[in-house]
Design a protein around this motif. Structure first.
Motif, PDB file in Angstrom:
ATOM      1  N   LEU A  26       0.922  -1.135  -0.082  1.00 16.00           N
ATOM      2  CA  LEU A  26      -0.097  -0.029  -0.024  1.00 16.00           C
ATOM      3  C   LEU A  26       0.785   1.342  -0.063  1.00 16.00           C
TER       4      LEU A  26
ATOM      5  N   ASN B 207       1.083   4.191  -2.869  1.00 18.47           N
ATOM      6  CA  ASN B 207       0.695   5.509  -2.626  1.00 18.47           C
ATOM      7  C   ASN B 207       1.780   6.227  -3.124  1.00 18.47           C
TER       8      ASN B 207
ATOM      9  N   TYR C  11      -6.470   0.804  -8.713  1.00 17.88           N
ATOM     10  CA  TYR C  11      -5.477  -0.140  -7.892  1.00 17.88           C
ATOM     11  C   TYR C  11      -6.311  -1.404  -8.097  1.00 17.88           C
TER      12      TYR C  11
ATOM     13  N   GLU D 135     -10.951  -2.845  -2.611  1.00 15.98           N
ATOM     14  CA  GLU D 135     -10.974  -2.844  -1.075  1.00 15.98           C
ATOM     15  C   GLU D 135     -11.712  -3.822  -0.628  1.00 15.98           C
TER      16      GLU D 135
ATOM     17  N   ASP E  10      -2.580  -6.988   2.430  1.00 13.11           N
ATOM     18  CA  ASP E  10      -2.078  -5.542   2.425  1.00 13.11           C
ATOM     19  C   ASP E  10      -1.432  -5.052   1.414  1.00 13.11           C
TER      20      ASP E  10
ATOM     21  N   TYR F 184      -1.794  -4.726  -3.369  1.00  7.19           N
ATOM     22  CA  TYR F 184      -2.603  -4.689  -4.391  1.00  7.19           C
ATOM     23  C   TYR F 184      -1.492  -5.557  -5.421  1.00  7.19           C
TER      24      TYR F 184
END
Ligand SMILES: Nc1ncnc2c1ncn2[C@@H]1O[C@H](COP(=O)(O)OP(=O)(O)OP(=O)(O)O)[C@@H](O)[C@H]1O
Ligand SMILES: [Mg+2]
Lengths: 227, 388
Positions: free
Chosen positions: B73, B77, B97, B194, B203, B205
């Motif tokens: 994640l 980001n 994502y 999600e 945790d 993608y």
């Protein structure tokens, strides 16, 4: 009179399964231009073989064949093919027409090997078919014609390129009396009227009567004239 | 060529039965041959159309598919802030994502097979405008709902509107059917990314797909990523070429398999053509002798017979292709090794398939015809005239 065909000491041996079969022994014959010669003799005596050698579709084992002064033994295969197309007209016992072609196309076939234009070929074909009396059958295929008619188409094909020499192997062998007489009359006319030199193999004495000279072969030997 | 063309043509039509049998044989082989090529091309087309030239995909280096790729994640980001990602009217980056996973379902045709489940972000509809809702509604974010691709819907049991599918320890409801225009998405199931992540307690993608601002920006981004120790495990690629690569293995497998099969078949067809041509030569021995006596050369005879054989095979080839072109109305599915899931695709024709198939047909005619034609042209005139 000039000599059209000169056969000198020609012999021919076929080899089959390693066995040599002598077919012609030292045959010599001279045929003057404009002659009509019949070759007779028992089956297997070598008549067709001699005719084939003169026509340039086979080569002798020994000796020389000259046609119109040219030794055809010296020509290579492709010049011989060209030479045949200009100088020899073929007539066969079973006509040997191309079944898928019409009478017109059959007669036109040897003309395909000449530089003639389509229009010129047409004229030659029509003239040839008119000579044999089949001008009205141009569009017919061989199986739509009688045996005698087919042989007349074959004769038209033989004269289409206007060769000097015509070789005929038993041209009446497959025909009834009436048709045979028509064919012989036609050949006689080609000889007299158009000056063709004709060599004809035949078993039929009444056909041979139309020739000026009759020669006999026996077991590969050419018998003396008048024998 | 001195032998008139109509001579060849008429002989061709004169032997209706043997000619038709040969033509049918060649046609069948060409049909199979073309079908295989059309299959391979169909796979390529389906996968290539899956990716867009305007999107780029980020995956972990060395993972040549999405399933084995992991982007945590934080890295995701980080990546989303890089220059080169297009923004929408609201100023939001156009990124989806995604999480790719595979579930097992019963096929309607029997047996089980894998179906790709793809978790996607809301921006996916901006990225992939070719994917349209065909029935029902889109899944709502925050709920365990599925939109199935139309091929998944058609081929799997329990994949209809309203059906519940169990995976990730929960039941998911199918609320819509999507039409992805023949691309691989038609063989997938889409859910909220999600929700999928939550269900599998992941945790990370699998991949990020984004619209890029320009090719130049994309290049800058690439060098930035490879220069940054936190990001240099990641790889950016244009989406189309990513999916194109995925199609290579499968397409190659289909081609090789198909070629082996058709080569075996083609031996039969060539022997058929050879028998037909040998018969044709044997039936016309005297005719060949006559043609040669009249002054036609060996080469002309060779050509006439060879041409006849080529015509047989060409007619067979064209018939086979016409048959094969009917396949474009069908779609089939196969296991795609790159995604470990079922991929549905249609047979697809292309000019190069047409040309290759016809060349193949001509080759069969040539191989089948060359020996008989050679024999026809080599005979001695006197032997042919005697009918030997
Ligand atoms: N191409 C060939 N190969 C082998 N042997 C041949 C060939 N042509 C002819 N022969 C043989 O040569 C001999 C003479 O044959 P040819 O055909 O010249 O005889 P013919 O006098 O024309 O006979 P017929 O009256 O039966 O036609 C025969 O024994 C024949 O078997
Ligand atoms: Mg004879």
């Amino acid at each position: 009179m000039t000599t059209a065909i000169k056969v000198e000491n020609v012999s021919k041996t076929y080899t089959r399964d390693k066995m040599s079969v002598p077919v012609l022994n030292n045959v010599s014959i001279e045929i003057p231009e404009g002659e009509f010669v019949a070759l007779m003799g028992p089956s297997g005596s070598g008549k067709t073989t001699l005719l084939n050698l003169i026509a340039g579709i086979d080569r002798p084992t020994g000796g020389r064949v000259s046609v119109q002064g040219e030794d055809i033994g010296t020509m290579n295969e492709s010049s011989l093919a060209k030479w045949r197309s200009r100088n020899i007209g073929f007539i066969f016992q079973f006509y040997n027409l191309i079944p898928v072609l019409t009478a017109y196309e059959n007669v036109e076939l040897p003309l395909m090997l000449t530089p003639l234009s389509k229009a010129q070929r047409k004229q030659q074909v029509e003239t040839s078919l008119a000579i044999v009396g089949l001008a009205d059958r141009m569009k017919h295929t061989p199986n739509q014609l009688s045996g005698g008619q087919q042989q007349r188409v074959a004769i038209a094909r033989a004269i289409a390129t206007d060769p000097n020499i015509i070789v005929a192997d038993e041209p009446t062998g497959d025909l009834d009396k009436k048709s045979a007489l028509e064919i012989m009359t036609l050949l006689e006319r080609l000889n007299k009227e158009f000056g063709k030199t004709i060599i004809m193999v035949t078993h039929d004495p009444s056909a041979a009567e139309h020739a000026h000279i009759v020669r006999h072969l026996d077991k590969g030997d050419l018998l003396p004239e008048g024998a | 060529m001195k032998i008139p063309f109509y001579y060849i043509l008429r002989n061709f039509f004169a032997r209706k039965l043997t000619a038709s049998i040969t033509i049918v044989g060649v046609a069948l082989v060409v049909f199979v041959f073309a079908a295989v090529l059309m299959m391979a091309y169909g796979v390529e087309k389906a996968l290539i159309s899956t990716g867009s030239d305007e999107n780029a995909i980020i995956t972990r280096k060395g993972s040549n598919n999405e399933i084995s790729s992991i982007i945590d994640l934080q890295t995701a980001n980080e990546l989303s802030t890089l220059k080169g990602i297009a923004k929408d009217a609201q100023g939001k980056v156009v990124v989806s994502y995604e999480v790719a996973t595979v579930i097992n379902l019963d096929k309607k045709s029997g047996g089980m097979s894998n179906v790709s489940v793809r978790g996607v972000s809301p921006q996916v509809f901006v990225l992939r405008p070719g994917v349209k809702l065909a029935q029902g509604t889109w899944f709502r974010s925050g709920s365990r709902e599925i939109v199935v691709g139309k091929q998944t819907n058609a081929r799997f049991q329990g994949a209809a509107l309203g059906d519940k599918v169990k995976f990730g320890g929960d039941f998911w409801t199918i609320v819509g059917i999507m039409d992805a225009n023949g691309s691989a998405f038609d063989s997938e199931m889409w859910v909220d990314v999600e929700q999928l992540r939550g269900a599998y307690k992941r945790d990370a993608y699998s991949s990020m797909t984004f619209k890029f601002t320009s090719k130049d920006d994309l290049e800058t981004m690439k060098s930035k990523i490879s220069g940054d120790p936190r990001l240099n495990q990641m790889e950016v690629e244009i989406e189309r070429s990513f999916f194109e690569k995925q199609s290579e293995a499968l397409a190659m497998f289909l081609r090789v398999l198909g070629l082996v099969v058709t080569i075996i078949f083609s031996v039969g067809a060539m022997i058929g053509a050879m028998i037909t041509m040998y018969t044709s030569v044997a039936n016309r021995t005297v005719e060949i002798g006559t043609l040669r006596a009249l002054g036609f050369r060996r080469g002309a005879v060779l050509f006439a017979f060879l041409f006849e054989s080529l015509m047989l095979s060409l007619v067979g080839g064209v018939s086979g292709l016409i048959l094969a072109s009917g396949l474009t109305f069908f779609s089939i599915s196969t296991m795609n090794f790159s995604s470990f899931s079922e991929l549905a695709f249609s047979f697809a024709m292309s000019p190069s398939i047409i040309i290759t198939s016809l060349l193949f047909a001509i080759l069969m005619g040539f191989v089948g015809g060359v020996l008989p034609s050679w024999r026809a042209s080599r005979m001695k005139i006197v032997d042919s005239l005697r009918g030997a």
